[in-house]
Write a protein that holds these residues in place. Structure first.
Motif, mmCIF file in Angstrom:
data_model
loop_
_atom_site.group_PDB
_atom_site.id
_atom_site.type_symbol
_atom_site.label_atom_id
_atom_site.label_comp_id
_atom_site.label_asym_id
_atom_site.label_seq_id
_atom_site.Cartn_x
_atom_site.Cartn_y
_atom_site.Cartn_z
ATOM 1 N N GLU A 47 -60.651 -0.510 15.082
ATOM 2 C CA GLU A 47 -59.726 -1.247 15.955
ATOM 3 C C GLU A 47 -59.336 -2.592 15.324
ATOM 4 N N ARG A 48 -60.316 -3.231 14.679
ATOM 5 C CA ARG A 48 -60.034 -4.499 13.994
ATOM 6 C C ARG A 48 -58.992 -4.285 12.893
ATOM 7 N N LEU A 49 -59.128 -3.170 12.156
ATOM 8 C CA LEU A 49 -58.201 -2.880 11.060
ATOM 9 C C LEU A 49 -56.784 -2.631 11.611
ATOM 10 N N ILE A 50 -56.706 -2.019 12.760
ATOM 11 C CA ILE A 50 -55.404 -1.800 13.406
ATOM 12 C C ILE A 50 -54.782 -3.147 13.774
ATOM 13 N N ASP A 51 -55.571 -3.979 14.437
ATOM 14 C CA ASP A 51 -55.035 -5.250 14.945
ATOM 15 C C ASP A 51 -54.756 -6.255 13.829
ATOM 16 N N GLU A 52 -55.655 -6.322 12.843
ATOM 17 C CA GLU A 52 -55.579 -7.406 11.865
ATOM 18 C C GLU A 52 -54.896 -6.998 10.571
ATOM 19 N N ALA A 53 -54.958 -5.698 10.205
ATOM 20 C CA ALA A 53 -54.315 -5.271 8.956
ATOM 21 C C ALA A 53 -53.087 -4.399 9.214
ATOM 22 N N GLY A 54 -52.994 -3.814 10.406
ATOM 23 C CA GLY A 54 -51.859 -2.923 10.673
ATOM 24 C C GLY A 54 -51.999 -1.561 10.019
ATOM 25 N N VAL A 55 -53.250 -1.121 9.844
ATOM 26 C CA VAL A 55 -53.516 0.200 9.270
ATOM 27 C C VAL A 55 -54.537 0.901 10.170
ATOM 28 N N ALA A 56 -54.227 2.117 10.567
ATOM 29 C CA ALA A 56 -55.147 2.877 11.421
ATOM 30 C C ALA A 56 -55.837 3.958 10.614
#
Lengths: 373, 373
Positions: free
Chosen positions: A326-335
């Motif tokens: 979830e952090r990667l989705i929110d902070e990097a824009g990659v799921a």
């Protein structure tokens, strides 16, 4: 090796996908294994032609599948079509195979790899079986000795997936043969899910059907090879002594598969040249290179897939938890999929699917995120 | 009332159809319930349009079904779409409903009517349940008092089909409501298969969904109403407390239904005028009249269907055995289903399906055969 009898919860794919969809920012979806590429032209033609067919062609085909489809598959897989049930995707094929194992009455334990595609333990539990997971080798290959040590008279089936999701390993046919021996020794089935058989980058992949053994069920589908996960056309090849029971279960659960989809796939099988499949593999190879180059730059560990279309990556101090996904989705824009979804063995890892034409963008985002951290 | 735990054999439909196909003479097929009429034009259009869709539309829809399809169904059935699972035909819908009954752990006996559609006892046995059959009234209607007397704490579900195959009865909604009460009293489910809901010739049919009761699951499909048994698009409407488990089972067995078929049906639901359904009913009415006039001439007993599209006939000294069904194929050139296939209550009868445009020919053949005998 752990023993679980968890409730068969909904796989977590959908939770991650939903989180990405609800994010406040643009996200590159590397969660789902849904092909983003063009299906064979002949598939579209076959479906369009079918739309104008006479009413009798809109009715049930035989329960075990459209004759022309089964003949095309049987010819390609070099098996007698009487052993073949056309199913509602590999999902139903694996369900029928695992149910066949339970019905034999020769054991209720399913031996799975760790990591494992989460639908397998889900199906096992739904069928009233227990699950034992055997960690794979560090290179993602199945641990034959570990499986042999775990197998017992309680074992109903060993379930494999090669080329493998999520590790990308293409199992050696010798390893599969050795596990067929183990299955025979403990009177269990060996179920081999070969749904990624068209995505072998090693040239080494051989189907378990070439072993021509009793005790072996092979499943597959056209979801990946033709880019049509929504069509639900798959199949299972059973040993002679199990096919009747599997056909009966298929009939009582689904009656038969969807005829427009089966008709279109049969047409596409006849009319699609090998170059179609080769061009898709080329696309995947390019995406692998783009992502792994970024992972090199970051200094992350990763697996280079021998097959299928997933890359497992391990970033320093960033384990493969749902929270980090979830952090990667929110902070990097990659799921990506958290590795813990697949078991314990790869819970430090995150799986990135290559079913997107935005791998370059994702690679740039991951580089910026992890180099900046 | 009989108790059985027979093996779940392949329904005998296919055996009779095969016998007819292998006959040395022309045979009018009145066995199968496969519509012979034209599907809605919008169904063909929807499928043709879909053949040109972008790759993402060729991938999995949500497991519980295509959103637009579920919304169309929910609006027509006046239920919240969250209760609705789109299935691989009514076959899977009934399987999920009966599995839900077993999973509740509140009884493993299925109370069925006699006669009964053979897939229900097949599914019950596959699920590990037992079957008790309660004979219907002579007019083909469900015996509510008989069902109430048979129901106990062992009962997991009562399964009904209305309009009924094979008797043609359209159950009174009061009878269905009384059986919902019985189900509630013994903590069982009432499963109501309404797949023939568009084939009501009485104007009396009301869906069990109008009762808005707990303990009631309603199943249906578009196989009959749109003449597309091969598409495999159906649905089940569950009570709120059972829908999650049913969705999980659906996902673990099939992942989801076939998207080309669901897309075409959704389009057809939006675009098909009521006159389409009315014209099909008119066709069936004409066929009923043609067949029953011949049966009058012969002096045979018969049921005039209130709904669905089957006529049960009883000829003097010609019970509804498999042997007599074969004799009728060989000697009269008409194929019907032996009544014994549906249980004991109608084993003197033969069921004639009206899914053929050769009913006049069949009527003439039956007249010649039985008047000459």
């Amino acid at each position: 090796m752990t023993e679980t009898d968890e409730a068969y919860d909904e796989p977590l794919f959908f939770r991650v996908i939903q989180y990405a969809e609800n994010a406040d920012r643009d996200v590159v979806d590397m969660v789902s294994g849904n092909p983003d590429w063009e299906p064979p032209a002949a598939l579209r033609d076959g479906l369009r032609d079918y739309a104008g067919a006479d009413p009798p062609e809109f009715q049930y085909q035989a329960s075990e599948g459209l004759g022309e489809l089964r003949e095309e598959i049987a010819a390609r897989r070099n098996v007698d079509s009487s052993r073949l049930v056309a199913t509602n995707g590999a999902g139903e094929a694996n369900y029928l195979a695992m149910a066949a194992a339970m019905e034999r009455g020769a054991g209720t334990e399913f031996l799975l790899t760790d990591p494992v595609y989460p639908y397998y333990p889900g199906k096992a539990t739904m069928l009233g079986g227990s699950v034992t997971r055997v960690p794979v080798h560090e290179d993602g290959h199945v641990d034959v000795a570990g499986m042999r040590a775990a197998a017992s008279e309680d074992t109903g089936a060993i379930v494999l997936n090669t080329p493998n999701n999520p590790t990308g390993a293409v199992y050696d046919i010798d390893a599969v043969a050795a596990l067929a021996d183990v299955a025979a020794e403990v009177d269990a089935l060996l179920v081999v899910d070969e749904v990624y058989d068209h995505f072998d980058f090693t040239g080494r992949f051989e189907s378990a059907l070439t072993l021509d053994r009793d005790h072996v069920v092979v499943t597959s589908s056209f979801s990946k090879s033709m880019g049509i996960t929504g069509f639900r056309v798959g199949y299972a090849v059973f040993p002679d002594d199990l096919v009747d029971a599997a056909r009966t279960r298929h009939m009582l659960v689904n009656v038969t598969g969807s005829r427009p989809a089966q008709t279109a796939v049969a047409h596409a099988l006849r009319e699609t040249p090998p170059s179609y499949y080769e061009s898709i593999r080329d696309t995947i190879r390019e995406r692998i290179d783009a992502l792994t180059a970024a992972l090199d730059a970051i200094g992350a560990d990763y697996t280079t897939p021998e097959g299928a279309f997933y890359v497992l990556a391990r970033f320093a101090d960033f384990p493969g938890t749902m929270a980090n996904a979830e952090r990667l989705i929110d902070e990097a824009g990659v799921a990506g999929m958290p590795g813990e979804t697949f078991g314990d063995a790869y819970d430090d890892w995150i799986r990135f699917s290559l079913c997107t034409d935005r791998v370059d963008e994702a690679a740039a985002r991951l580089t910026a995120y992890f180099e900046g951290s």
